[in-house]
Write a protein that holds these residues in place. Structure first.
Motif, mmCIF file in Angstrom:
data_model
loop_
_atom_site.group_PDB
_atom_site.id
_atom_site.type_symbol
_atom_site.label_atom_id
_atom_site.label_comp_id
_atom_site.label_asym_id
_atom_site.label_seq_id
_atom_site.Cartn_x
_atom_site.Cartn_y
_atom_site.Cartn_z
ATOM 1 N N GLY A 144 -2.194 12.078 -48.748
ATOM 2 C CA GLY A 144 -3.276 12.277 -48.023
ATOM 3 C C GLY A 144 -3.497 12.515 -46.616
ATOM 4 N N SER A 145 -2.573 12.800 -45.486
ATOM 5 C CA SER A 145 -2.956 13.624 -44.049
ATOM 6 C C SER A 145 -2.854 15.425 -44.499
ATOM 7 C CB SER A 145 -1.784 12.767 -43.112
ATOM 8 O OG SER A 145 -1.069 13.209 -43.742
ATOM 9 N N ILE A 146 -2.096 15.441 -45.589
ATOM 10 C CA ILE A 146 -1.788 16.478 -45.667
ATOM 11 C C ILE A 146 -2.408 17.028 -45.914
ATOM 12 C CG2 ILE A 146 -0.517 18.867 -46.747
ATOM 13 C CD1 ILE A 146 1.919 16.462 -46.946
ATOM 14 N N VAL A 147 -3.387 16.824 -47.165
ATOM 15 C CA VAL A 147 -4.665 17.696 -47.568
ATOM 16 C C VAL A 147 -5.477 17.042 -47.097
ATOM 17 C CG1 VAL A 147 -6.364 17.180 -49.249
ATOM 18 C CG2 VAL A 147 -3.809 16.867 -50.109
ATOM 19 N N THR A 148 -6.753 16.104 -46.107
ATOM 20 C CA THR A 148 -7.413 16.095 -45.715
ATOM 21 C C THR A 148 -6.844 16.680 -44.104
ATOM 22 O OG1 THR A 148 -6.501 13.921 -45.369
ATOM 23 C CG2 THR A 148 -8.330 14.088 -45.360
ATOM 24 N N GLY A 149 -5.581 17.266 -44.292
ATOM 25 C CA GLY A 149 -5.373 17.147 -42.263
ATOM 26 C C GLY A 149 -6.167 19.375 -42.897
ATOM 27 N N PHE A 150 -5.749 20.248 -44.109
ATOM 28 C CA PHE A 150 -6.115 21.205 -44.238
ATOM 29 C C PHE A 150 -7.588 21.486 -45.158
ATOM 30 C CE2 PHE A 150 -1.903 21.856 -44.593
ATOM 31 C CZ PHE A 150 -1.616 23.427 -44.283
ATOM 32 N N ALA A 151 -8.561 20.325 -45.775
ATOM 33 C CA ALA A 151 -10.306 19.876 -45.834
ATOM 34 C C ALA A 151 -11.051 20.248 -44.273
ATOM 35 C CB ALA A 151 -10.135 18.697 -46.787
ATOM 36 N N LEU A 152 -10.251 18.928 -43.885
ATOM 37 C CA LEU A 152 -11.278 18.852 -42.774
ATOM 38 C C LEU A 152 -11.414 20.704 -41.155
ATOM 39 C CD1 LEU A 152 -10.575 15.593 -41.571
ATOM 40 C CD2 LEU A 152 -12.499 16.344 -42.609
ATOM 41 N N GLY A 153 -10.523 20.937 -41.815
ATOM 42 C CA GLY A 153 -10.613 21.978 -40.692
ATOM 43 C C GLY A 153 -11.148 23.723 -41.569
ATOM 44 N N LEU A 154 -11.681 22.917 -42.966
ATOM 45 C CA LEU A 154 -11.912 23.989 -43.932
ATOM 46 C C LEU A 154 -13.661 23.576 -42.889
ATOM 47 C CD1 LEU A 154 -10.357 24.633 -47.291
ATOM 48 C CD2 LEU A 154 -10.717 25.855 -44.929
ATOM 49 N N VAL A 155 -13.817 22.563 -43.428
ATOM 50 C CA VAL A 155 -15.162 22.000 -43.020
ATOM 51 C C VAL A 155 -14.970 21.960 -41.423
ATOM 52 C CG1 VAL A 155 -16.336 19.853 -42.991
ATOM 53 C CG2 VAL A 155 -14.717 20.207 -44.530
ATOM 54 N N GLU A 156 -14.377 21.928 -40.680
ATOM 55 C CA GLU A 156 -15.124 22.638 -39.561
ATOM 56 C C GLU A 156 -15.083 23.723 -38.872
ATOM 57 O OE1 GLU A 156 -12.143 20.388 -35.353
ATOM 58 O OE2 GLU A 156 -11.991 22.105 -36.071
ATOM 59 N N GLY A 157 -13.928 24.572 -39.851
ATOM 60 C CA GLY A 157 -14.297 26.617 -40.170
ATOM 61 C C GLY A 157 -16.553 26.511 -39.975
ATOM 62 N N LEU A 158 -16.717 26.156 -41.301
ATOM 63 C CA LEU A 158 -17.693 26.195 -41.961
ATOM 64 C C LEU A 158 -18.988 25.381 -40.723
ATOM 65 C CD1 LEU A 158 -17.549 25.624 -45.385
ATOM 66 C CD2 LEU A 158 -17.458 27.403 -44.937
ATOM 67 N N THR A 159 -18.896 24.663 -40.394
ATOM 68 C CA THR A 159 -19.585 24.495 -39.130
ATOM 69 C C THR A 159 -19.973 25.594 -38.111
ATOM 70 O OG1 THR A 159 -18.342 22.115 -39.025
ATOM 71 C CG2 THR A 159 -20.393 21.934 -37.934
ATOM 72 N N LYS A 160 -18.384 25.876 -37.708
ATOM 73 C CA LYS A 160 -18.451 26.542 -36.511
ATOM 74 C C LYS A 160 -19.010 28.429 -36.877
ATOM 75 C CE LYS A 160 -14.300 25.185 -34.009
ATOM 76 N NZ LYS A 160 -13.333 25.693 -33.626
ATOM 77 N N VAL A 161 -19.784 28.233 -38.218
ATOM 78 C CA VAL A 161 -20.819 29.105 -38.276
ATOM 79 C C VAL A 161 -21.992 28.504 -38.537
ATOM 80 C CG1 VAL A 161 -20.898 30.694 -40.926
ATOM 81 C CG2 VAL A 161 -18.427 29.981 -40.253
ATOM 82 N N PHE A 162 -22.275 27.339 -38.981
ATOM 83 C CA PHE A 162 -23.774 27.203 -38.881
ATOM 84 C C PHE A 162 -24.945 26.683 -38.764
ATOM 85 C CE2 PHE A 162 -21.883 27.589 -43.906
ATOM 86 C CZ PHE A 162 -22.460 28.506 -44.309
#
Lengths: 292, 404
Positions: free
Chosen positions: A245-263
C-alpha cells in the motif's frame, strides 16, 4: 488537453513519478516500522535528513563519494536507529501508540535543532556524482540522468523490501512476531533482537532516501520536517502498516501532485491532504489497509 | 520592622520611577524573524546579533541607557507574527520591531505597529508596498525593496538582450510584488512576459515548474522567490539543463547566504542586486569580521542583517537626539527622517517621508570558482546605481504620507 500539450503532460507525469519514489521509499520505512513495531515513527524525517548529512560528512571528512555513501550512510544511520530502539523505544512496548509518537517527535525536534544550530538553515551543497550528470533529451522533456537513476533504484529497493517481508521466511517470522510475540519466542526466535534490527532497517531506508535526495535538494536540517507530514499522509492513505500500500500510494500521489503542479500549482502543497481527507471519509483503514 | 521595610521599598520604587518620568532611557528592541526555516540564515538569529552589536556600538549603555534586545520566531505566518507583535507591544513594552523578512508578515506587523504607535524598522521584507500604499508614519524600510530589485536586475537583464521572460513566483505578497514590479520594468523596456507559475512558499521540488519554464521558450527564467526556494530553483535549473537549452536564470533576489549554500560551481555567473556586501570597503570588512566571529557557523552578514544593524544604530541616534525614549513611535520615526543617516555599512543617506531609506544599490555577479580566493569571496561588482535612482521616485508613490 486543458490548454496543456500532451507532451508537456507526459513530462509532468514522469516528474511526478520521480517525486513519488521519495514518498514511496520514506513511507515504506514508516510502514515497516509501524507494521512490525507498532510505532508511529515521527523521527523518520529527521533520520532522512541525517542520511543526507551523513553523505555530506563522508564526502567532506573521509573523502567517501556518492556511491560509498549510498551504502555507508544507511548503515551508520541504521546503527543510530538501533541505538534509539535499544535505549528508548524498547521500553515503550505494549504502551499506547501516543508514547512512541511523542518520543520520536521529541527526538526529531532535538536532531533538527542540533543540526540547525551548527549548520544553519540554508543547507550545504552536495554535487551529483559525475557518472550521473547530464541528461537525456526525450523529445517531450529533458530528463536528468540522476532523476532516472533515482526512480529506477528506489523502485528496486521498494520491491526487494516488499519481497523480503511478504515472501521470505524471515519476513514470515517478523509478521508472526507482530501478531503474537510470545508464541514466536517460544519457537526459539529472539524477538527483541529482531525488532531492534527491523527498526534499524526502517531507519536505514529513510537514510537511503536522504542520500538519494542530497544531490537534488540542498542538504538542509529541515529537509525532512518539510517532507514527513506529506509522507505520513501517504501512509494513512495507503493504509497504516501495509507494505505494498505504501509503495503504490507513494508513486500514485507523486503523480497526482505532479498533475496539480500543472493545472493549479498553488494547491500542490495541499492536494495530498485533500485526498487523505476523502480517503479517510470513505475508507477509514486506507486504500490497502485491513480494518482493525 | 515590617512597616519600615515596606516604606523603604516604596521609597526605592519612587527613586527608580522618578528619573523615568523625567527622561526615560530604557529601550526594548524586538527582532521578529524567521528563526528556523527558509529565511533564518538571511535574517534570523544573525539579525538579533546585528541589533546587539548596534546597541554596543551606539555607546548609549555607557551613557546610562538600558537597552535590551529580544528575538522571536514568526514561523512565516502573519497571524503568529501579529500575535507576537501585540504581546510585545502590550505586555513586554517592546519599543521597536526590527528586520522581519517575509512581506506577508511585514505588512501585518506594520499595521499592528501603527495601531500601537511604536516603531517598525524593516530590513528583510521586500515588498515595495511597505513604503507604497501600505506606508505608515511608524515604518522605516531600510535595505531594499521589490522596486529596486526589478529596476536594477530586471533592467540590466532586458538591456542585455533578455527580452522574453517566464516567472517562477513565490505565491504570497512578496512574490506577487516582485513579479509585478519586474514585469512593469520589462514591458517598459520593450520586453514581454510569456508566462508565469506560482509555487507555494517553501517548496522543495521545482522540477515541474522548471519544465513549464522550458516549454515556454522564454529567454529568461525570472525567479521571484527568496531564500531556500531560490537555492532549490537554481540548483534544479542546472540539473535540468536550462542553460544548455539557451535559457538564462535571473535570480531577482539573492543573498550571500544563498550563494554560500549553493557553492560557486552552481551559482557562478548569476547577476543580482544587493545594497550591501561585506567586502566593499575597510568599514564593511571590519564590521563583518566582528560579526562572523560571533556567528556560530562563522557566516558573513547578509544585507538584511547589515540593514538590521544600521537601522538600529540610526534609531538609537534619533532617541539620543530626543534626549530620552518618548515611547511614541511616530515621534521617533519623524526624528529618524529628520536626521540624515550615516553609518559604516551603507554610508550617508536619508529616510524619505514615505519611510523609504535611500542609499546606493549594486549589481553584482557571482564569481567563478577560479576567481574566488576562499570562502565568502563571492561577488564581483558590475554596476553601482546611485541613491537617487535606486528607489521608486516619490512622484510615483502611492503612499498617503507623500503630499503631491
Amino acid at each position: 488537453m486543458f490548454g496543456v500539450s500532451t507532451q508537456a503532460l507526459f513530462g509532468q507525469l514522469l516528474l511526478g513519478l520521480i517525486n513519488g519514489s521519495f514518498y514511496a521509499l520514506l513511507s515504506l520505512g514508516l510502514a515497516v516500522i509501524f507494521g512490525m513495531l507498532n510505532i508511529i515513527n515521527f523521527a523518520h524525517g529527521a533520520l532522512y535528513m541525517m542520511g543526507a548529512f551523513c553523505a555530506y560528512f563522508l564526502l567532506q571528512w573521509a573523502g567517501v563519494g556518492y556511491w560509498g555513501a549510498l551504502v555507508l550512510a544507511p548503515l551508520i544511520i541504521g546503527l543510530v536507529g538501533v541505538l534509539i530502539e535499544r535505549t528508548m523505544l524498547q521500553w515503550l512496548t505494549g504502551l499506547d501508540h501516543l508514547y512512541g509518537l511523542l518520543l520520536t517527535f521529541g527526538l526529531a525536534l532535538i536532531f533538527q535543532g542540533l543540526f540547525q544550530n551548527y549548520f544553519g538553515s540554508s543547507g550545504l551543497p552536495y554535487a551529483i556524482p559525475p557518472q550521473l550528470t547530464g541528461g537525456q533529451n526525450l523529445g517531450f522533456m529533458f530528463l536528468p540522468n540522476y532523476r532516472a537513476w533515482v526512480v529506477v533504484f528506489s523502485l528496486a529497493v521498494c520491491l526487494v523490501t516488499w519481497f523480503v517481508i511478504e515472501r521470505t521466511k524471515l519476513g514470515a517470522y517478523l509478521r508472526a512476531a507482530t501478531e503474537n510475540p510470545t508464541l514466536v519466542r517460544a519457537m526459539g526466535v529472539n524477538v527483541p533482537r529482531m525488532i531492534t534490527l527491523t527498526y534499524g532497517a526502517g531507519v536505514a531506508l529513510a537514510a537511503l532516501a536522504g542520500v538519494l535526495a542530497a544531490p537534488i535538494n540542498q542538504v538542509r536540517p529541515l529537509m525532512g520536517a518539510d517532507l514527513i507530514i506529506v509522507v505520513f499522509a501517504v501512509v494513512v492513505i495507503g493504509g497504516m502498516g501495509s507494505i505494498m500500500g505504501s509503495i503504490v500510494t507513494g508513486f500514485a500521489l507523486g503523480l497526482v501532485e505532479g498533475l496539480t503542479k500543472v493545472f493549479y500549482p498553488e494547491a500542490s502543497n495541499t492536494v495530498i491532504f485533500v485526498i487523505m481527507t476523502i480517503v479517510l471519509l470513505i475508507k477509514p483503514a486506507g486504500l490497502f489497509g485491513r480494518a482493525a | 520592622m515590617k512597616h519600615r521595610l515596606i516604606a523603604s521599598i516604596a521609597a526605592l520604587a519612587l527613586a527608580a520611577a522618578a528619573p523615568a518620568l523625567a527622561q526615560d532611557k530604557t529601550v526594548k528592541i524586538g527582532n521578529l524573524n524567521d528563526m528556523s526555516s527558509l529565511y533564518a540564515d538571511l535574517g534570523g538569529p544573525g539579525s538579533t546579533l546585528a541589533a546587539q552589536m548596534a546597541v554596543e556600538d551606539s555607546g548609549l549603555t555607557a551613557k546610562g541607557w538600558k537597552i535590551e534586545v529580544v528575538g522571536a520566531d514568526h514561523q512565516n505566518k502573519p497571524d503568529v507574527a501579529s500575535n507576537i507583535a501585540r504581546q510585545w507591544y502590550d505586555v513586554d513594552n517592546v519599543d521597536v520591531i526590527i528586520d522581519t523578512p517575509n512581506s506577508g508578515v511585514a505588512l501585518a506587523v506594520a499595521a499592528v505597529t501603527k495601531d500601537k504607535n511604536r516603531v517598525f524598522i524593516n530590513s528583510g521584507a521586500a515588498s515595495s508596498d511597505l513604503t507604497g500604499k501600505a506606508c505608515t508614519p511608524n515604518t522605516v524600510h531600510w535595505t531594499y525593496d521589490t522596486y529596486t530589485l526589478a529596476n536594477t536586475t530586471g533592467k540590466a537583464v532586458v538591456k542585455a538582450g533578455g527580452d522574453s521572460w517566464f516567472f517562477i513566483t513565490a505565491d504570497y505578497a512578496f512574490g506577487h510584488a516582485l513579479e509585478r514590479d519586474t514585469e512593469a520594468v520589462i514591458t517598459a523596456n520593450g520586453g514581454k512576459v510569456l508566462g508565469k507559475v506560482r509555487h507555494p512558499l517553501n517548496t522543495s521540488d521545482f522540477s515541474s515548474f522548471l519544465l513549464q519554464a522550458q516549454s515556454s521558450k522564454a529567454k529568461i527564467v525570472g525567479l521571484a522567490n527568496a531564500g531556500g526556494d531560490t537555492t532549490n530553483s537554481i540548483k534544479q535549473a542546472s540539473e535540468f539543463g536550462l542553460a544548455s537549452g539557451g535559457q538564462k536564470l535571473a535570480a531577482l533576489l539573492l543573498f550571500i547566504s544563498d550563494v554560500h549554500a549553493l557553492g560557486l560551481n552552481v551559482a557562478q555567473g548569476l547577476t543580482f542586486t544587493e545594497s550591501f556586501y561585506w567586502d566593499m570597503n575597510e568599514q564593511t570588512r571590519a564590521f563583518s569580521d566582528r560579526f562572523s566571529k560571533r556567528m556560530k557557523n562563522g557566516a558573513k552578514p547578509t544585507m538584511v542583517q547589515a540593514g538590521a544593524y544600521a537601522g538600529v544604530l540610526h534609531y538609537l541616534k534619533a532617541l539620543e537626539a530626543l534626549g530620552g525614549n518618548p515611547h511614541d513611535g511616530a515621534k521617533v520615526v519623524a526624528k529618524m527622517k529628520e536626521i540624515p543617516t550615516d553609518d559604516p555599512l551603507f554610508g550617508k543617506g536619508e529616510i524619505r517621508v514615505d519611510g523609504r531609506k535611500i542609499h546606493p544599490v549594486y549589481l553584482f555577479e557571482v564569481k567563478k570558482p577560479s576567481e574566488s580566493k576562499g570562502p565568502w569571496d563571492y561577488y564581483k561588482l558590475i554596476a553601482t546605481v546611485p541613491a537617487n535612482e535606486a528607489f521608486r521616485p516619490l512622484a510615483q508613490s502611492e503612499c498617503p504620507l507623500v503630499k503631491k
